[in-house]
Design a protein around this motif. Structure first.
Motif, PDB file in Angstrom:
ATOM      1  N   PRO A 168      22.794  -4.454 -11.164  1.00  7.47           N
ATOM      2  CA  PRO A 168      21.978  -4.099 -12.326  1.00  7.47           C
ATOM      3  C   PRO A 168      20.585  -3.605 -11.931  1.00  7.47           C
ATOM      4  O   PRO A 168      20.042  -3.990 -10.895  1.00  7.47           O
ATOM      5  N   TRP A 169      20.039  -2.763 -12.781  1.00  3.11           N
ATOM      6  CA  TRP A 169      18.753  -2.122 -12.495  1.00  3.11           C
ATOM      7  C   TRP A 169      17.673  -3.127 -12.115  1.00  3.11           C
ATOM      8  O   TRP A 169      16.921  -2.920 -11.165  1.00  3.11           O
ATOM      9  N   ILE A 170      17.583  -4.229 -12.827  1.00  7.72           N
ATOM     10  CA  ILE A 170      16.463  -5.152 -12.627  1.00  7.72           C
ATOM     11  C   ILE A 170      16.543  -5.889 -11.298  1.00  7.72           C
ATOM     12  O   ILE A 170      15.551  -6.453 -10.834  1.00  7.72           O
ATOM     13  N   THR A 171      17.687  -5.899 -10.642  1.00  5.24           N
ATOM     14  CA  THR A 171      17.812  -6.617  -9.374  1.00  5.24           C
ATOM     15  C   THR A 171      17.079  -5.921  -8.231  1.00  5.24           C
ATOM     16  O   THR A 171      16.923  -6.512  -7.158  1.00  5.24           O
ATOM     17  N   GLN A 172      16.633  -4.676  -8.430  1.00  2.00           N
ATOM     18  CA  GLN A 172      15.886  -3.995  -7.367  1.00  2.00           C
ATOM     19  C   GLN A 172      14.530  -4.656  -7.102  1.00  2.00           C
ATOM     20  O   GLN A 172      13.900  -4.404  -6.075  1.00  2.00           O
ATOM     21  N   PHE A 173      14.085  -5.525  -8.029  1.00  2.00           N
ATOM     22  CA  PHE A 173      12.821  -6.226  -7.837  1.00  2.00           C
ATOM     23  C   PHE A 173      12.977  -7.517  -7.032  1.00  2.00           C
ATOM     24  O   PHE A 173      11.975  -8.112  -6.629  1.00  2.00           O
ATOM     25  N   SER A 174      14.201  -7.955  -6.812  1.00  2.00           N
ATOM     26  CA  SER A 174      14.429  -9.243  -6.167  1.00  2.00           C
ATOM     27  C   SER A 174      14.043  -9.206  -4.691  1.00  2.00           C
ATOM     28  O   SER A 174      14.453  -8.321  -3.941  1.00  2.00           O
ATOM     29  N   GLY A 175      13.233 -10.185  -4.281  1.00  2.00           N
ATOM     30  CA  GLY A 175      12.873 -10.337  -2.880  1.00  2.00           C
ATOM     31  C   GLY A 175      11.865  -9.336  -2.366  1.00  2.00           C
ATOM     32  O   GLY A 175      11.780  -9.101  -1.156  1.00  2.00           O
ATOM     33  N   ILE A 176      11.067  -8.756  -3.264  1.00  2.00           N
ATOM     34  CA  ILE A 176      10.087  -7.736  -2.860  1.00  2.00           C
ATOM     35  C   ILE A 176       8.678  -8.248  -3.131  1.00  2.00           C
ATOM     36  O   ILE A 176       8.411  -8.869  -4.166  1.00  2.00           O
ATOM     37  N   GLY A 177       7.789  -7.977  -2.208  1.00  2.00           N
ATOM     38  CA  GLY A 177       6.384  -8.332  -2.365  1.00  2.00           C
ATOM     39  C   GLY A 177       5.501  -7.159  -2.017  1.00  2.00           C
ATOM     40  O   GLY A 177       5.983  -6.075  -1.652  1.00  2.00           O
ATOM     41  N   PHE A 178       4.207  -7.373  -2.076  1.00  2.00           N
ATOM     42  CA  PHE A 178       3.266  -6.289  -1.796  1.00  2.00           C
ATOM     43  C   PHE A 178       3.214  -5.927  -0.313  1.00  2.00           C
ATOM     44  O   PHE A 178       2.645  -4.901   0.046  1.00  2.00           O
ATOM     45  N   ASP A 179       3.819  -6.765   0.528  1.00  2.00           N
ATOM     46  CA  ASP A 179       3.889  -6.406   1.947  1.00  2.00           C
ATOM     47  C   ASP A 179       4.852  -5.256   2.179  1.00  2.00           C
ATOM     48  O   ASP A 179       4.671  -4.458   3.107  1.00  2.00           O
ATOM     49  N   SER A 180       5.876  -5.138   1.344  1.00  2.00           N
ATOM     50  CA  SER A 180       6.845  -4.051   1.494  1.00  2.00           C
ATOM     51  C   SER A 180       6.629  -2.929   0.480  1.00  2.00           C
ATOM     52  O   SER A 180       6.910  -1.767   0.761  1.00  2.00           O
ATOM     53  N   VAL A 181       6.154  -3.276  -0.714  1.00  2.00           N
ATOM     54  CA  VAL A 181       5.831  -2.277  -1.731  1.00  2.00           C
ATOM     55  C   VAL A 181       4.410  -2.557  -2.213  1.00  2.00           C
ATOM     56  O   VAL A 181       4.189  -3.465  -3.020  1.00  2.00           O
ATOM     57  N   PRO A 182       3.419  -1.801  -1.725  1.00  2.00           N
ATOM     58  CA  PRO A 182       2.031  -2.038  -2.133  1.00  2.00           C
ATOM     59  C   PRO A 182       1.857  -1.896  -3.643  1.00  2.00           C
ATOM     60  O   PRO A 182       2.623  -1.203  -4.305  1.00  2.00           O
ATOM     61  N   LEU A 183       0.840  -2.563  -4.165  1.00  2.00           N
ATOM     62  CA  LEU A 183       0.604  -2.555  -5.603  1.00  2.00           C
ATOM     63  C   LEU A 183       0.481  -1.138  -6.150  1.00  2.00           C
ATOM     64  O   LEU A 183       0.975  -0.845  -7.243  1.00  2.00           O
ATOM     65  N   GLU A 184      -0.145  -0.247  -5.389  1.00  2.00           N
ATOM     66  CA  GLU A 184      -0.317   1.122  -5.874  1.00  2.00           C
ATOM     67  C   GLU A 184       1.015   1.875  -5.980  1.00  2.00           C
ATOM     68  O   GLU A 184       1.099   2.923  -6.633  1.00  2.00           O
ATOM     69  N   GLN A 185       2.077   1.341  -5.338  1.00  2.00           N
ATOM     70  CA  GLN A 185       3.403   1.935  -5.440  1.00  2.00           C
ATOM     71  C   GLN A 185       4.307   1.184  -6.427  1.00  2.00           C
ATOM     72  O   GLN A 185       5.487   1.513  -6.563  1.00  2.00           O
ATOM     73  N   TRP A 186       3.740   0.203  -7.118  1.00  2.00           N
ATOM     74  CA  TRP A 186       4.540  -0.621  -8.023  1.00  2.00           C
ATOM     75  C   TRP A 186       4.688   0.101  -9.369  1.00  2.00           C
ATOM     76  O   TRP A 186       4.236  -0.355 -10.418  1.00  2.00           O
ATOM     77  N   HIS A 187       5.361   1.240  -9.315  1.00  2.00           N
ATOM     78  CA  HIS A 187       5.616   2.070 -10.493  1.00  2.00           C
ATOM     79  C   HIS A 187       7.007   2.688 -10.347  1.00  2.00           C
ATOM     80  O   HIS A 187       7.613   2.627  -9.275  1.00  2.00           O
ATOM     81  N   VAL A 188       7.498   3.287 -11.423  1.00  2.00           N
ATOM     82  CA  VAL A 188       8.788   3.971 -11.321  1.00  2.00           C
ATOM     83  C   VAL A 188       8.599   5.274 -10.556  1.00  2.00           C
ATOM     84  O   VAL A 188       7.494   5.815 -10.462  1.00  2.00           O
ATOM     85  N   LYS A 189       9.696   5.781 -10.017  1.00  2.00           N
ATOM     86  CA  LYS A 189       9.633   6.993  -9.187  1.00  2.00           C
ATOM     87  C   LYS A 189       9.110   8.196  -9.962  1.00  2.00           C
ATOM     88  O   LYS A 189       8.447   9.075  -9.393  1.00  2.00           O
ATOM     89  N   LYS A 190       9.402   8.256 -11.264  1.00  2.00           N
ATOM     90  CA  LYS A 190       8.904   9.371 -12.066  1.00  2.00           C
ATOM     91  C   LYS A 190       7.385   9.416 -12.088  1.00  2.00           C
ATOM     92  O   LYS A 190       6.786  10.490 -12.282  1.00  2.00           O
ATOM     93  N   ASP A 191       6.754   8.251 -11.900  1.00  2.00           N
ATOM     94  CA  ASP A 191       5.292   8.174 -11.858  1.00  2.00           C
ATOM     95  C   ASP A 191       4.764   8.149 -10.428  1.00  2.00           C
ATOM     96  O   ASP A 191       3.606   7.797 -10.202  1.00  2.00           O
ATOM     97  N   GLY A 192       5.607   8.492  -9.455  1.00  2.00           N
ATOM     98  CA  GLY A 192       5.194   8.502  -8.062  1.00  2.00           C
ATOM     99  C   GLY A 192       5.304   7.169  -7.365  1.00  2.00           C
ATOM    100  O   GLY A 192       4.770   7.005  -6.266  1.00  2.00           O
ATOM    101  N   GLY A 193       6.016   6.208  -7.982  1.00  2.00           N
ATOM    102  CA  GLY A 193       6.134   4.888  -7.394  1.00  2.00           C
ATOM    103  C   GLY A 193       7.432   4.664  -6.642  1.00  2.00           C
ATOM    104  O   GLY A 193       8.150   5.603  -6.290  1.00  2.00           O
ATOM    105  N   HIS A 194       7.741   3.405  -6.426  1.00  2.28           N
ATOM    106  CA  HIS A 194       8.863   3.002  -5.570  1.00  2.28           C
ATOM    107  C   HIS A 194      10.167   2.768  -6.339  1.00  2.28           C
ATOM    108  O   HIS A 194      11.253   2.956  -5.778  1.00  2.28           O
ATOM    109  N   PHE A 195      10.097   2.382  -7.603  1.00  7.77           N
ATOM    110  CA  PHE A 195      11.264   1.838  -8.290  1.00  7.77           C
ATOM    111  C   PHE A 195      12.012   2.889  -9.107  1.00  7.77           C
ATOM    112  O   PHE A 195      11.416   3.783  -9.714  1.00  7.77           O
ATOM    113  N   ASP A 196      13.342   2.735  -9.117  1.00  5.37           N
ATOM    114  CA  ASP A 196      14.212   3.649  -9.860  1.00  5.37           C
ATOM    115  C   ASP A 196      14.076   3.443 -11.363  1.00  5.37           C
ATOM    116  O   ASP A 196      13.680   2.370 -11.834  1.00  5.37           O
ATOM    117  N   GLN A 197      14.453   4.483 -12.114  1.00 10.63           N
ATOM    118  CA  GLN A 197      14.575   4.384 -13.557  1.00 10.63           C
ATOM    119  C   GLN A 197      15.782   5.221 -13.977  1.00 10.63           C
ATOM    120  O   GLN A 197      16.269   6.051 -13.210  1.00 10.63           O
TER     121      GLN A 197
END
Length: 237
Positions: A168-197
């Motif tokens: 499921p879509w929401i499981t992509q957040f499991s086990g992730i912290g700012f060490d692997s995805v910095p706060l500035e990348q904590w957005h969906v890919k459409k907004d230039g971030g890391h996460f799928d939508q």
């Protein structure tokens, strides 16, 4: 010929109707109150069981990010419902009322914080979230607790409604912290971030993603104090 009885006055009819309505209201209110008091313990027990189930889910994602509630007791051995504190309304969490934060511990050592957050900008209104953050600052897992997103479109944020049952879509957040995805990348890919939508349903995913980033940042900034505060106290910054 027998004399006809005089017609009832309008006042008499009105009083009789009012008395019948009053009696009906009293009986109905009594029945409803009795039903409430009889059902209240069962409703409270059901709500507590659902809360524990959701806590178990966010505390126990498996290595692939899917649900594995059977593992929850490997993560903590304390009574979560008593090892809890109250959070005031907190803008970083999107909350406008007091909420409860639960502390998970194993052998007396902190392991995770479980708390609520709100995404205020869903497509159809607020989206309620439950998050578990490890003592090291990783987002263990997150689940949607309430939403009004469009069925069949934006409701994929809830794994029960997501058509992808394998991951499921929401499981992509499991086990992730700012060490692997910095706060500035904590957005969906459409907004230039890391996460799928999902295509065509970005607003719901954007709201959840942005809210989880803000919540994770706030908890990480305060987690030592959140773990240290005595149980059943109100947290104050």
């Amino acid at each position: 010929m027998p004399q006809a009885s005089p017609p009832r006055s309008a006042l008499h009819i009105a009083l009789r109707t009012a008395a019948i309505l009053l009696a009906f209201t009293l009986v109905f209110t009594t029945l409803m109150a009795s039903a409430y008091y009889l059902m209240a313990p069962r409703v409270a027990a059901s709500a507590q069981a659902e809360k524990l189930r959701l806590i178990g889910v966010v505390l126990a994602p498996s290595s692939d990010g899917l649900l594995n509630p059977s593992l929850d007791k490997t993560f903590y051995d304390n009574d979560l419902l008593t090892d809890a504190i109250t959070l005031p309304p907190t803008s970083a969490l999107g909350t406008s009322e007091e909420t409860r934060l639960f502390r998970a511990r194993k052998n007396g050592q902190p392991t995770a914080l479980i708390f609520e957050a709100t995404a205020p900008d869903g497509y159809s209104g607020k989206i309620g979230l439950l998050l578990a953050v490890s003592a090291e600052g990783q987002l263990l897992a997150m689940r949607v607790t309430q939403h009004k997103e469009t069925p069949g479109l934006g409701d994929y944020i809830d794994p029960k409604k997501d058509r992808n049952k394998v991951r499921p879509w929401i499981t992509q957040f499991s086990g992730i912290g700012f060490d692997s995805v910095p706060l500035e990348q904590w957005h969906v890919k459409k907004d230039g971030g890391h996460f799928d939508q999902m295509a065509g349903a970005t607003i719901s995913a954007r709201a959840v993603t942005n809210a989880s980033g803000r919540a994770l940042a706030w908890v990480n900034d305060h987690r030592e104090k959140l773990f240290a505060l005595p149980a059943n106290r109100l947290y104050k910054e």
